[in-house]
Motif scaffolding. Structure first.
Motif, PDB file in Angstrom:
ATOM      1  N   GLY A 243       0.829  -1.193   0.000  1.00  0.00           N
ATOM      2  CA  GLY A 243       0.000   0.000   0.000  1.00  0.00           C
ATOM      3  C   GLY A 243       0.867   1.248   0.000  1.00  0.00           C
ATOM      4  O   GLY A 243       2.086   1.185  -0.103  1.00  0.00           O
ATOM      5  N   VAL A 244       0.235   2.390   0.155  1.00  0.00           N
ATOM      6  CA  VAL A 244       0.930   3.680   0.116  1.00  0.00           C
ATOM      7  C   VAL A 244       1.390   4.114   1.503  1.00  0.00           C
ATOM      8  O   VAL A 244       2.372   4.828   1.653  1.00  0.00           O
ATOM      9  CB  VAL A 244       0.016   4.756  -0.517  1.00  0.00           C
ATOM     10  N   GLY A 245       0.653   3.690   2.528  1.00  0.00           N
ATOM     11  CA  GLY A 245       1.017   4.078   3.885  1.00  0.00           C
ATOM     12  C   GLY A 245       0.374   5.360   4.359  1.00  0.00           C
ATOM     13  O   GLY A 245       0.703   5.869   5.429  1.00  0.00           O
ATOM     14  N   ARG A 246      -0.574   5.874   3.560  1.00  0.00           N
ATOM     15  CA  ARG A 246      -1.280   7.100   3.937  1.00  0.00           C
ATOM     16  C   ARG A 246      -2.744   6.959   3.557  1.00  0.00           C
ATOM     17  O   ARG A 246      -3.070   6.506   2.460  1.00  0.00           O
ATOM     18  CB  ARG A 246      -0.685   8.318   3.220  1.00  0.00           C
ATOM     19  N   ALA A 247      -3.614   7.339   4.466  1.00  0.00           N
ATOM     20  CA  ALA A 247      -5.048   7.272   4.212  1.00  0.00           C
ATOM     21  C   ALA A 247      -5.566   8.633   3.754  1.00  0.00           C
ATOM     22  O   ALA A 247      -5.321   9.653   4.396  1.00  0.00           O
ATOM     23  CB  ALA A 247      -5.798   6.825   5.468  1.00  0.00           C
ATOM     24  N   VAL A 248      -6.281   8.622   2.645  1.00  0.00           N
ATOM     25  CA  VAL A 248      -6.839   9.840   2.063  1.00  0.00           C
ATOM     26  C   VAL A 248      -8.351   9.823   2.251  1.00  0.00           C
ATOM     27  O   VAL A 248      -9.003   8.804   2.006  1.00  0.00           O
ATOM     28  CB  VAL A 248      -6.503   9.932   0.556  1.00  0.00           C
ATOM     29  N   SER A 249      -8.916  10.929   2.676  1.00  0.00           N
ATOM     30  CA  SER A 249     -10.366  10.971   2.865  1.00  0.00           C
ATOM     31  C   SER A 249     -11.077  10.967   1.519  1.00  0.00           C
ATOM     32  O   SER A 249     -10.536  11.428   0.505  1.00  0.00           O
ATOM     33  CB  SER A 249     -10.777  12.214   3.661  1.00  0.00           C
ATOM     34  N   VAL A 250     -12.287  10.451   1.514  1.00  0.00           N
ATOM     35  CA  VAL A 250     -13.088  10.458   0.293  1.00  0.00           C
ATOM     36  C   VAL A 250     -13.331  11.886  -0.167  1.00  0.00           C
ATOM     37  O   VAL A 250     -13.303  12.177  -1.371  1.00  0.00           O
ATOM     38  CB  VAL A 250     -14.420   9.718   0.525  1.00  0.00           C
ATOM     39  N   ALA A 251     -13.538  12.789   0.771  1.00  0.00           N
ATOM     40  CA  ALA A 251     -13.752  14.202   0.411  1.00  0.00           C
ATOM     41  C   ALA A 251     -12.542  14.762  -0.329  1.00  0.00           C
ATOM     42  O   ALA A 251     -12.682  15.468  -1.341  1.00  0.00           O
ATOM     43  CB  ALA A 251     -14.041  15.024   1.664  1.00  0.00           C
ATOM     44  N   GLU A 252     -11.338  14.457   0.157  1.00  0.00           N
ATOM     45  CA  GLU A 252     -10.120  14.933  -0.517  1.00  0.00           C
ATOM     46  C   GLU A 252      -9.969  14.280  -1.883  1.00  0.00           C
ATOM     47  O   GLU A 252      -9.603  14.945  -2.862  1.00  0.00           O
ATOM     48  CB  GLU A 252      -8.891  14.617   0.337  1.00  0.00           C
ATOM     49  N   LEU A 253     -10.240  12.984  -1.960  1.00  0.00           N
ATOM     50  CA  LEU A 253     -10.136  12.270  -3.236  1.00  0.00           C
ATOM     51  C   LEU A 253     -11.068  12.880  -4.278  1.00  0.00           C
ATOM     52  O   LEU A 253     -10.658  13.159  -5.409  1.00  0.00           O
ATOM     53  CB  LEU A 253     -10.471  10.796  -3.040  1.00  0.00           C
ATOM     54  N   VAL A 254     -12.314  13.097  -3.910  1.00  0.00           N
ATOM     55  CA  VAL A 254     -13.291  13.652  -4.847  1.00  0.00           C
ATOM     56  C   VAL A 254     -12.857  15.038  -5.308  1.00  0.00           C
ATOM     57  O   VAL A 254     -12.913  15.370  -6.499  1.00  0.00           O
ATOM     58  CB  VAL A 254     -14.693  13.711  -4.201  1.00  0.00           C
ATOM     59  N   SER A 255     -12.391  15.833  -4.371  1.00  0.00           N
ATOM     60  CA  SER A 255     -11.949  17.187  -4.717  1.00  0.00           C
ATOM     61  C   SER A 255     -10.796  17.153  -5.720  1.00  0.00           C
ATOM     62  O   SER A 255     -10.768  17.923  -6.691  1.00  0.00           O
ATOM     63  CB  SER A 255     -11.522  17.925  -3.443  1.00  0.00           C
ATOM     64  N   ARG A 256      -9.851  16.249  -5.505  1.00  0.00           N
ATOM     65  CA  ARG A 256      -8.702  16.157  -6.414  1.00  0.00           C
ATOM     66  C   ARG A 256      -9.125  15.673  -7.809  1.00  0.00           C
ATOM     67  O   ARG A 256      -8.617  16.165  -8.824  1.00  0.00           O
ATOM     68  CB  ARG A 256      -7.645  15.217  -5.839  1.00  0.00           C
ATOM     69  N   ILE A 257     -10.023  14.700  -7.849  1.00  0.00           N
ATOM     70  CA  ILE A 257     -10.480  14.198  -9.149  1.00  0.00           C
ATOM     71  C   ILE A 257     -11.214  15.305  -9.911  1.00  0.00           C
ATOM     72  O   ILE A 257     -11.015  15.484 -11.120  1.00  0.00           O
ATOM     73  CB  ILE A 257     -11.365  12.953  -8.978  1.00  0.00           C
ATOM     74  N   VAL A 258     -12.070  16.053  -9.217  1.00  0.00           N
ATOM     75  CA  VAL A 258     -12.774  17.165  -9.867  1.00  0.00           C
ATOM     76  C   VAL A 258     -11.769  18.181 -10.399  1.00  0.00           C
ATOM     77  O   VAL A 258     -11.875  18.653 -11.539  1.00  0.00           O
ATOM     78  CB  VAL A 258     -13.760  17.835  -8.885  1.00  0.00           C
ATOM     79  N   THR A 259     -10.780  18.508  -9.613  1.00  0.00           N
ATOM     80  CA  THR A 259      -9.761  19.485 -10.038  1.00  0.00           C
ATOM     81  C   THR A 259      -9.037  19.017 -11.291  1.00  0.00           C
ATOM     82  O   THR A 259      -8.888  19.765 -12.267  1.00  0.00           O
ATOM     83  CB  THR A 259      -8.743  19.719  -8.910  1.00  0.00           C
ATOM     84  N   HIS A 260      -8.585  17.761 -11.305  1.00  0.00           N
ATOM     85  CA  HIS A 260      -7.816  17.260 -12.442  1.00  0.00           C
ATOM     86  C   HIS A 260      -8.696  17.006 -13.678  1.00  0.00           C
ATOM     87  O   HIS A 260      -8.169  16.952 -14.792  1.00  0.00           O
ATOM     88  CB  HIS A 260      -7.071  15.989 -12.055  1.00  0.00           C
ATOM     89  N   SER A 261      -9.992  16.878 -13.464  1.00  0.00           N
ATOM     90  CA  SER A 261     -10.890  16.688 -14.608  1.00  0.00           C
ATOM     91  C   SER A 261     -11.088  17.987 -15.381  1.00  0.00           C
ATOM     92  O   SER A 261     -11.502  17.969 -16.551  1.00  0.00           O
ATOM     93  CB  SER A 261     -12.256  16.174 -14.137  1.00  0.00           C
TER      94      SER A 261
END
Length: 317
Positions: A243-261
């Protein structure tokens, strides 16, 4: 150098397809793959097989040197919450038949994909392989699936002790990337979010409150680990976190995907929808020490690569 025959079960699935493409690019392997009902891509080395039938399992193992078992019944949060039993029976039958066939044929190597659902889901620091509490630590939503995986891990260890086959058991985190299951009813959190973002007009609604935290690993890093394990493992049995060793919140994940889209979307959360509260990251120090492996793809790079692949697939269809 003589080639080794490697058979990848579930080669038409997410992990299996990426494994197939990876090993097909290496001349030292004669790569074969299985699919169940319908091929998702064409290749002369794809074999139709029902892995719950002993005769099919025997057929696909004929002449194999390595089995990489990527076939599994899996799904998203909706089914995990409402139909958790669907992960138990079929997976147990497939696994058990394959383990025995590998032993009977003295196949030298077996890669088994476990997962992280047997770990406590509320840890503030990354968990190590020994941080499993089978009495009290398994989340009730994952109880059946977790015990199915633990059973399979122990049967891998059992057969490794009989001396014919070396096993690598991979407890991987949440995998994402090209060829993921982009189906709203079956997708895991990353693919489900990609779908919502790419199909969204002005806003999207995310299941849960966004606080759930996941360890997200890009598929290429997982595939690279498999290659290293096959090349470097000396012992008959290893169980390793990947794994990566860091947990990312769903809120942060969604925000990043929206930004990169590049899209302008309002994000809304719906706590009434099925979700499984968790906070989990994997300590991958054993993978680093044994195999000199560590993740190399950042979340932002992984998102961009996945969005690029998804866009090209959409244009192709």
């Amino acid at each position: 150098m003589p080639t080794k025959k490697i058979v990848i079960t579930g080669a038409d699935g997410f992990i299996g397809r990426n494994l197939f493409d990876f090993f097909a690019s290496h001349k030292e392997y004669d790569v074969w793959g299985t699919y169940h009902l319908k091929k998702s891509f064409d290749h002369p080395n794809l074999i139709q097989a029902d892995l719950m039938r002993r005769e099919d399992v025997s057929r696909i193992c004929t002449g194999a040197d390595i089995i990489v078992h990527a076939a599994a019944v899996t799904s998203g949060a909706k089914n995990i919450v409402s139909r958790p039993y669907i992960y138990v029976t079929d997976n147990t039958i497939m696994n058990t038949l394959l383990f025995q066939e590998v032993y009977d044929r003295s196949i030298s190597r077996f890669i088994f994909f476990s997962c992280s659902v047997m770990y406590p889901m509320d840890r503030t620091v990354p968990v190590k392989e020994e941080d499993v509490d089978l009495e009290n630590g398994i989340h009730r939503a994952y109880f059946g699936g977790a015990w199915m995986k633990v059973y399979a891990e122990k049967i891998c260890e059992f057969y490794s002790r009989l001396g014919r086959t070396s096993f690598t058991v991979i407890r991987h985190s949440n995998i994402y990337g090209p060829h993921d299951t982009f189906d709203q009813d079956k997708a895991h959190v990353f693919a489900a979010t990609i779908l919502k973002v790419m199909n969204g007009k002005d806003s999207i609604t995310v299941w849960g409150d966004g606080s759930e935290r996941r360890d997200l690993l890009y598929i290429d890093d997982l595939i690279r680990f498999v290659g290293l394990a096959l090349a470097k493992q000396k012992s008959p049995y290893e169980l390793v976190n990947v794994g990566v060793g860091r947990a990312v919140s769903v809120a942060e994940l969604v925000s990043r995907i929206v930004t990169h889209s590049g899209k302008k979307l309002q994000i809304h959360f719906d706590p009434s929808k099925p979700t499984i509260p968790s906070r989990l990251a994997l300590d991958y120090s054993k993978a680093r020490e044994l195999f000199n492996w560590e993740p190399s793809t950042t979340l932002d790079d992984g998102i961009k690569k996945t969005l690029d692949w998804y866009g090209r697939q959409s244009l192709a269809t």
